[in-house]
Scaffold this active site. Structure first.
Site, PDB file in Angstrom:
ATOM      1  N   CYS A 120      11.308 -45.778  40.379  1.00  0.00           N
ATOM      2  CA  CYS A 120      12.597 -45.503  41.043  1.00  0.00           C
ATOM      3  C   CYS A 120      13.735 -46.393  40.545  1.00  0.00           C
ATOM      4  O   CYS A 120      14.858 -46.262  41.018  1.00  0.00           O
ATOM      5  CB  CYS A 120      12.450 -45.679  42.545  1.00  0.00           C
ATOM      6  SG  CYS A 120      12.415 -47.406  43.073  1.00  0.00           S
ATOM      7  N   CYS A 137       7.542 -52.733  44.899  1.00  0.00           N
ATOM      8  CA  CYS A 137       8.928 -52.267  44.864  1.00  0.00           C
ATOM      9  C   CYS A 137       9.390 -52.016  46.289  1.00  0.00           C
ATOM     10  O   CYS A 137       8.879 -51.113  46.955  1.00  0.00           O
ATOM     11  CB  CYS A 137       9.051 -50.989  44.034  1.00  0.00           C
ATOM     12  SG  CYS A 137      10.709 -50.280  44.130  1.00  0.00           S
ATOM     13  N   CYS A 153      10.812 -48.104  46.759  1.00  0.00           N
ATOM     14  CA  CYS A 153      10.008 -46.876  46.864  1.00  0.00           C
ATOM     15  C   CYS A 153       8.571 -47.127  47.318  1.00  0.00           C
ATOM     16  O   CYS A 153       7.820 -46.190  47.559  1.00  0.00           O
ATOM     17  CB  CYS A 153       9.999 -46.126  45.537  1.00  0.00           C
ATOM     18  SG  CYS A 153       8.967 -46.887  44.268  1.00  0.00           S
ATOM     19  N   ASP A 171      11.107 -57.162  12.085  1.00  0.00           N
ATOM     20  CA  ASP A 171      12.157 -57.744  12.924  1.00  0.00           C
ATOM     21  C   ASP A 171      11.584 -59.001  13.577  1.00  0.00           C
ATOM     22  O   ASP A 171      10.661 -58.927  14.383  1.00  0.00           O
ATOM     23  CB  ASP A 171      12.546 -56.720  13.993  1.00  0.00           C
ATOM     24  CG  ASP A 171      13.649 -57.217  14.903  1.00  0.00           C
ATOM     25  OD1 ASP A 171      14.126 -58.352  14.712  1.00  0.00           O
ATOM     26  OD2 ASP A 171      14.031 -56.461  15.813  1.00  0.00           O
ATOM     27  N   CYS A 227      11.551 -51.076  38.642  1.00  0.00           N
ATOM     28  CA  CYS A 227      10.480 -50.161  39.028  1.00  0.00           C
ATOM     29  C   CYS A 227      10.430 -48.965  38.088  1.00  0.00           C
ATOM     30  O   CYS A 227      11.428 -48.274  37.884  1.00  0.00           O
ATOM     31  CB  CYS A 227      10.681 -49.708  40.465  1.00  0.00           C
ATOM     32  SG  CYS A 227       9.407 -48.561  41.006  1.00  0.00           S
TER      33      CYS A 227
END
Lengths: 468, 241
Positions: free
Chosen positions: A224, A243, A246, A375, A221
């Protein structure tokens, strides 16, 4: 006295703008003469002469800005068609010109020498890192933020960093209507500080019957650090997230897909709700990820004030962008070019390709130049194991590019039989080998590889003549 | 023979194609008909270190690091430290490498305490060290390790550890002392992702052999056809040197 002084200043400003404009055009013409398009030079020099050039030229142009990791080009093409069908006089920038220099050059080309706009509307796709400055200069009426995925970590850094760049751009155009992807837990936090209207779009159902294995770029999340749960996942970290810790969860979308009806190799049929009414929509491009692009374009269209019927019509006949499933024929062999650039985008391409049930040949061209991503470790996050699972459907695999050897090794570890693979580093020989295939060939180049291939195809095979 | 691999924090530390290292170890064991299991141990999962022969920990993002530090406050930190002291084999990359040290101090002075399993520390630097690089492998100086580094932290080794290699091209630990990575007992730690092991098959085999010997006392790995691996390795080496 003061009146004359002010007027002098004004003339001086106009002169500066005029010189910048003319210089930009001249450099561009000269570069074209030498067969070198797509560089940042004209816009860079013009901005050096007049740093407010883009801002000046953008006055009187109503713009839609499109940013985010994936889907910018295709979404922009869709929106362009929507605006054209709605009767607007519209210009747009090319995918390779999505930094402030390229966007400035685009505005220059669409202005009179006096700096007045020739067309009234613009659809501008913008690189995430450049979005702050561009947004400030062009003050778009509508901003579309598609998604945030891991992309070119050598250049952009982390996903939350990219998100911060987009947030800064939105803050620079506080009056813009914000169209954001409700299924992206990172993107929807952009609504937190939005002062103007927010239009959410999303897909209410899973897209694929079978999906590649992929890593979520946002398992925790953003508010949170709790672990998200999902009612369903469309792909990547997109879907019906919430979530439990929260309570942060997916926002109900305003524009959304309720059903994927048919996913073909030429187009996709869905049912989409726009402005409270459900429509059968044909999206004139295959690939599940284009469903999101269509939703984004529809959201932008409504935010711009276009009728839903016009939007639906436009989605059915727009043409795809540069390297986005472009179809062409070389010596009788059908080829499609699909840009690959980061794990999520590449996984979505494989989601599409591994569901093909006819014999095909693939070609992957992996470059590691600056514009690709120096990369290339992202190839290990792509589920190339799906290619091996295609078995006899996959007839041949041609590899090229500056990192062809590493790509071949990646595929070896994905259980693709080494005997099916061939490294051909020369573009001409590569296309000749592909053209000998009696099966359709899907070319998957990274960005600079696509530019090189396209240039060669145009020169050698007069590609434009049979380009769709 | 059988190796049980534990992939620590695959949910948090998976940024730079680290999955490639797991794929590589797994395949190179399977091709030799050695059984292998890979168990994922994420945040919140208990770790029974005795169940595993080889630990892998990858690189991550700053955001996720906070979740990780919370999790490492518990019993897991002790389990990882004991496993290292006992001589279990471990490969740690980039963020996972830094995490094994004493602390990370950001360039504006904020200090985050890490595991302290290895005698080293890291200091943040405003400029990132990014690019393809190559170093000589300390365990076998005939091997040149190619990889990609991308870090803003400068790592300094204490007297309790030795470097994993000597820089030939690139920054390495800190861009100053020519060292790269760290070796301590059977821990191999490096900044190299990209992924490290596939194109450095000799490093992979040495790590596998170390883990097998710890478990079985003696182990020989049969040779494999490394033509594709060597081609990828040599292509990059040729560009760098």
């Amino acid at each position: 006295m003061s009146f004359i002084h002010k007027s002098d200043k004004l003339t001086c400003m106009r002169l500066r703008t005029f010189i910048a404009l003319v210089t930009c055009r001249m450099i561009r013409r000269i570069l074209h003469l030498f067969g070198r398009g797509g560089t940042n030079l004209p816009g860079t020099v013009a901005l050096r002469i007049d740093k407010n050039l883009l801002k000046t030229l953008a006055e009187g142009v109503t713009a839609i800005a499109v940013t985010g990791t994936n889907g910018k080009t295709t979404t922009s093409h869709m929106i362009e068609q929507i605006l054209i069908d709605a009767g607007y006089d519209v210009f747009t920038n090319r995918a390779g010109a999505n930094l402030i220099s390229g966007i400035t050059a685009t505005y220059v080309e669409n202005a009179t020498l006096g700096g007045r706009p020739i067309k009234s509307a613009a659809v501008i796709e913008c690189d995430e890192a450049a979005f702050g400055a561009v947004s400030e200069a062009i003050s778009p009426k509508v901003i579309v933020a598609t998604n945030v995925f891991r992309d070119q970590l050598d250049r952009y850094g982390e996903v939350t960093h990219t998100l911060g760049k987009i947030r800064a751009g939105i803050a620079n155009s506080p009056k813009a209507t914000l169209c954001i992807n409700a299924d992206d837990s990172l993107i929807t936090t952009l609504a937190d500080n939005a002062e103007a209207e927010v239009v959410y779009y999303g897909v209410n159902v899973p897209i694929y019957k079978k999906r590649v294995h992929e890593i979520s770029d946002a398992p925790y999340c953003v508010r949170c650090h709790g672990i998200y749960r999902y009612d369903y996942v469309t792909f990547g970290h997109l879907g019906g997230f919430y979530c439990p810790n929260c309570g942060y969860k997916r926002h109900e979308p305003d524009v959304f897909v309720t059903e994927t009806v048919a996913m073909g190799s030429e187009n996709t049929d869905v049912r989409m709700v726009i402005a409270g009414r459900e429509y059968p929509v044909r999206i004139n491009l295959p690939g599940g990820y284009n469903i999101y692009n269509a939703c984004a374009a529809a959201a932008a269209g409504t935010a711009f004030g276009v009728e839903a019927e016009t939007i639906v019509h436009a989605l059915g006949h727009f043409t795809g962008g540069f390297g986005r499933m472009e179809k062409f024929t070389v010596d009788g062999t059908e080829m499609r070019m699909i840009l690959i650039k980061n794990p999520t985008a590449c996984n979505q391409v494989l989601n599409f390709l591994s569901n093909i049930e006819e014999p095909v040949a693939f070609s992957i061209v992996l470059n590691d130049r600056d514009a690709d991503s120096t990369d290339i470790s992202w190839i290990w996050d792509v589920d190339f194991e799906q290619i091996a699972k295609m078995g006899d459907h996959l007839k041949a695999l041609y590899l090229s590019g500056t990192r062809a050897e590493e790509m071949a090794m990646r595929l070896k570890y994905a259980d693709v039989p080494v005997g099916k693979m061939k490294i051909i580093k020369d573009d001409v020989k590569l296309i000749e080998a592909c053209a000998e295939s009696s099966y359709p060939v899907y070319l998957m180049p990274t960005y600079t590889a696509m530019i090189d291939l396209r240039r060669m195809l145009t020169k050698r095979y007069g590609l434009k003549a049979f380009w769709h | 023979m059988k190796l049980n691999i534990c992939h620590l924090y695959p949910d948090l530390l998976n940024l730079y194609g680290d999955q490639g290292n797991i794929i590589c170890m797994k395949k190179r064991l399977e091709w030799r008909h050695i059984d292998v299991t890979v168990t994922l141990c994420g945040a919140g999962d208990p770790l029974n270190a005795g169940d595993y022969d080889l630990f892998f920990i990858g690189g991550g993002q700053d955001f996720e690091q906070e979740v990780l530090l919370d999790d490492l406050k518990g019993a897991k930190a002790q389990a990882v430290k004991s496993a290292i002291e006992d001589g279990k084999t471990m490969l740690a990359i980039c963020g996972g490498y830094q995490m094994l040290g004493h602390y990370y101090k950001t360039w504006d002075g904020k200090q985050m305490d890490y595991l302290g399993a290895l005698d080293l520390y890291t200091e943040g630097h405003p400029e990132r060290m990014i690019g393809n690089y190559v170093y000589t492998f300390a365990d076998d100086p005939s091997v040149k390790v190619v990889g990609f580094e991308n870090h803003s932290g400068k790592t300094y080794l204490g007297s309790g550890v030795s470097p994993m290699g000597t820089m030939l091209k690139g920054y390495g630990n800190n861009g100053e002392d020519g060292t790269e990575g760290a070796r301590y007992k059977n821990v191999f730690a490096t900044y190299s992702h990209g992924a490290l092991l596939p194109k450095n098959p000799k490093v992979c085999d040495l790590i596998l052999k170390t883990a097998l010997e710890y478990k079985y006392g003696h182990a020989e790995l049969s040779p494999l056809d490394d033509a594709a691996e060597t081609a990828a390795h040599d292509a990059m080496l040729g560009r760098l040197l």
